[in-house]
Design a protein around this motif. Structure first.
Motif, mmCIF file in Angstrom:
data_model
loop_
_atom_site.group_PDB
_atom_site.id
_atom_site.type_symbol
_atom_site.label_atom_id
_atom_site.label_comp_id
_atom_site.label_asym_id
_atom_site.label_seq_id
_atom_site.Cartn_x
_atom_site.Cartn_y
_atom_site.Cartn_z
ATOM 1 N N GLY A 1 0.391 -1.214 -10.209
ATOM 2 C CA GLY A 1 0.905 -1.884 -9.010
ATOM 3 C C GLY A 1 0.237 -1.373 -7.746
ATOM 4 O O GLY A 1 -0.105 -2.145 -6.842
ATOM 5 N N SER B 1 -2.079 -3.524 -5.219
ATOM 6 C CA SER B 1 -1.694 -3.602 -3.797
ATOM 7 C C SER B 1 -2.845 -3.174 -2.902
ATOM 8 O O SER B 1 -3.126 -3.827 -1.891
ATOM 9 N N ALA C 1 -4.787 -5.509 -0.257
ATOM 10 C CA ALA C 1 -4.841 -5.072 1.147
ATOM 11 C C ALA C 1 -6.290 -5.038 1.643
ATOM 12 O O ALA C 1 -6.576 -5.442 2.779
ATOM 13 N N CYS D 1 -5.769 -1.663 4.173
ATOM 14 C CA CYS D 1 -5.934 -0.900 2.931
ATOM 15 C C CYS D 1 -5.620 0.579 3.167
ATOM 16 O O CYS D 1 -4.916 1.205 2.363
ATOM 17 N N SER E 1 -1.902 1.039 3.676
ATOM 18 C CA SER E 1 -1.214 0.892 2.379
ATOM 19 C C SER E 1 -1.379 2.157 1.545
ATOM 20 O O SER E 1 -0.431 2.599 0.880
ATOM 21 N N LEU F 1 1.741 4.159 0.159
ATOM 22 C CA LEU F 1 2.000 4.152 -1.280
ATOM 23 C C LEU F 1 1.822 5.531 -1.920
ATOM 24 O O LEU F 1 2.537 5.879 -2.865
ATOM 25 N N TYR G 1 6.784 -2.685 0.947
ATOM 26 C CA TYR G 1 6.620 -1.804 -0.217
ATOM 27 C C TYR G 1 7.957 -1.224 -0.670
ATOM 28 O O TYR G 1 8.193 -1.056 -1.873
ATOM 29 N N LEU H 1 9.540 -3.932 -2.582
ATOM 30 C CA LEU H 1 8.842 -4.100 -3.870
ATOM 31 C C LEU H 1 9.276 -3.018 -4.858
ATOM 32 O O LEU H 1 9.567 -3.300 -6.025
#
Lengths: 184, 279
Positions: free
Chosen positions: A5, A9, A13, A40, A43, A47, A158, A161
């Motif tokens: 995932g 993502s 991104a 990116c 993210s 993340l 996020y 998600l």
């Protein structure tokens, strides 16, 4: 979120970064206001924030290298800077806890430094001769405003998600449990 | 040193592969002879990343261009409509100019006659073939029974005169108050006298009575005013003979005369008074 995932993502991104750059190209004449998307990078910081130091650094190196080679052709800038800022998420978290405000401020600062460091080195070595004020006004101002909004959106997205994936996995495990019980 | 777990080992391997491959491609790019790596690399990058995104951007650009095209189309349609009206105005002006030019030629050919220029100010659709109002009256010395001519020839007689306007009874009026004395010039130099008495709306011709029933008339002969009776000069073109009717017992033959071509639509006229016209 699982590794697959996170990888998807980050890839999406990065595609958004490229698409926004095509749709709103940067004005290198510094006549009007423009911005550089780093969706990116943002993210990655969001993340990988909850992972271990080693995971963060390795993932950031890989992400930076792929981003450099496939998307922006600026090796080795992202390959070097992404891991540095991603690693720094750990100490920041230790210092300020899980506070969302400090997280957002750190990400915004990281985005700024991601642009400033290359500008600084190119200015020092005489590759570009744009004054700092001009660069801040014509390039960085809109970049920071854009990312101030994007950070909120991405954090919310996020979190949502992750919660929905967690709910799905819990439902799945409960189904499996009931299945075993029925078998027994 | 802590051992790497499974995921971290995979990440390290991937990093080594990507960096190695990437640096190799960068190195190959520097050499002019080895384009394979560069071409394959560029192709992958272009095909997987740039081309789909460029296509998407082009879609958005095309959609936005469609809006611009729509605005341009609207603007051009308005311009075109304006051009059409300009064209109509131009044709109208040109026709008026031609009419006035012909009228000027007519005017210049009649030095001795009284001439008063005027334009049609009113022509009602209900009495289109009967009456028109012109922009000249007693102030301009217009008198009753003066002949009104266009660039093609005579079209009517002044019926009533006001200060600045006059009513003209057209020759196509079925109830003509006054006859018009006319003549038909023949090849031998003589002329046949007659009068235009009325207008036949079925045949769309004037009816002319000749004083000499034995006269031979053929189609195509020109009919003009004779100047005998009425307040108008002689020699003004009335029309062209189209048909001749011969009554067995009557003295006078009936001749059908086609009116001038522009009697249905004219804008400018000359009012003619008594005087001789040069042939």
């Amino acid at each position: 979120m699982k590794v697959r995932g996170i990888a998807i993502s980050l890839f999406v991104a990065a595609c958004f970064d490229l698409w926004i750059s095509y749709a709103f190209p940067v004005d290198f004449m510094y006549q009007g206001l423009s911005f550089q998307p780093h969706i990116c990078f943002v993210s990655l910081l969001i993340l990988m924030g909850s992972k271990s130091d080693t995971d963060r650094i390795l993932a950031a190196i890989l992400c930076g290298a792929l981003y450099d080679f496939l998307f922006i052709s600026s090796f080795p800038i992202s390959t070097l800077l992404f891991p540095i800022f991603t690693w720094a998420v750990g100490p920041i978290k230790q210092r300020f806890g899980k506070s969302v405000e400090y997280r957002i401020l750190y990400i915004l600062l990281a985005v700024f430094l991601l642009d400033f460091i290359p500008y600084f080195f190119t200015f020092i070595f005489g590759i570009i001769h744009i004054h700092l004020g001009t660069w801040l006004l014509h390039m960085e101002l809109m970049t920071l405003l854009f990312h101030a909004l994007i950070i909120f959106v991405l954090i919310y997205f996020y979190n949502y998600l992750e919660r929905s994936l967690e709910k799905r996995s819990v439902r799945k495990s409960m189904k499996q449990k009931s299945k075993y019980r029925s078998v027994n | 040193m802590r051992r790497l777990n499974h995921l971290q080992k995979i990440l390290v391997i991937l990093i080594v592969i990507v960096l190695g491959f990437g640096c190799m491609m960068l190195g190959l790019r520097q050499q002019g002879l080895s384009n394979y790596g560069y071409s394959a690399w560029t192709y992958i990058q272009y095909g997987l990343i740039e081309y789909p995104l460029t296509s998407l951007t082009n879609v958005f650009n095309d959609v936005s261009n469609l809006w611009h095209q729509y605005d341009d189309n609207q603007y051009l349609n308005e311009e075109l409509a304006e051009q059409k009206s300009y064209k109509t105005m131009y044709e109208n002006e040109r026709n008026e100019n031609e009419e006035l030019q012909k009228l000027l030629d007519v005017k210049n050919s009649m030095d001795d006659a009284v001439q008063i220029s005027a334009r049609v100010v009113k022509r009602s659709s209900s009495s289109w073939d009967q009456v028109v109002t012109i922009s000249a009256g007693s102030k301009q010395d217009v008198e009753k029974n003066m002949l009104v001519v266009t660039s093609e020839g005579a079209v009517g007689l002044v019926k009533s005169v006001q200060t600045n306007t006059s009513k003209v009874q057209l020759l196509t009026n079925e109830n003509m108050e006054n006859d018009i004395a006319v003549k038909v010039s023949q090849e031998d130099g003589t002329s046949l006298e007659g009068v235009i008495t009325s207008y036949d709306s079925n045949k769309r011709c004037y009816t002319m009575s000749l004083f000499d029933s034995s006269a031979i008339l053929t189609s195509g002969m020109s009919v003009a005013t004779s100047g005998k009776g009425g307040n108008y000069p002689s020699g003004i073109y009335i029309g062209t003979v189209t048909d001749v009717e011969q009554n067995d017992n009557s003295v006078v033959s009936t001749v059908y005369v086609k009116p001038v071509t522009n009697i249905q639509s004219f804008n400018y006229v000359i009012v003619l008074g008594k005087g001789e016209v040069s042939q």
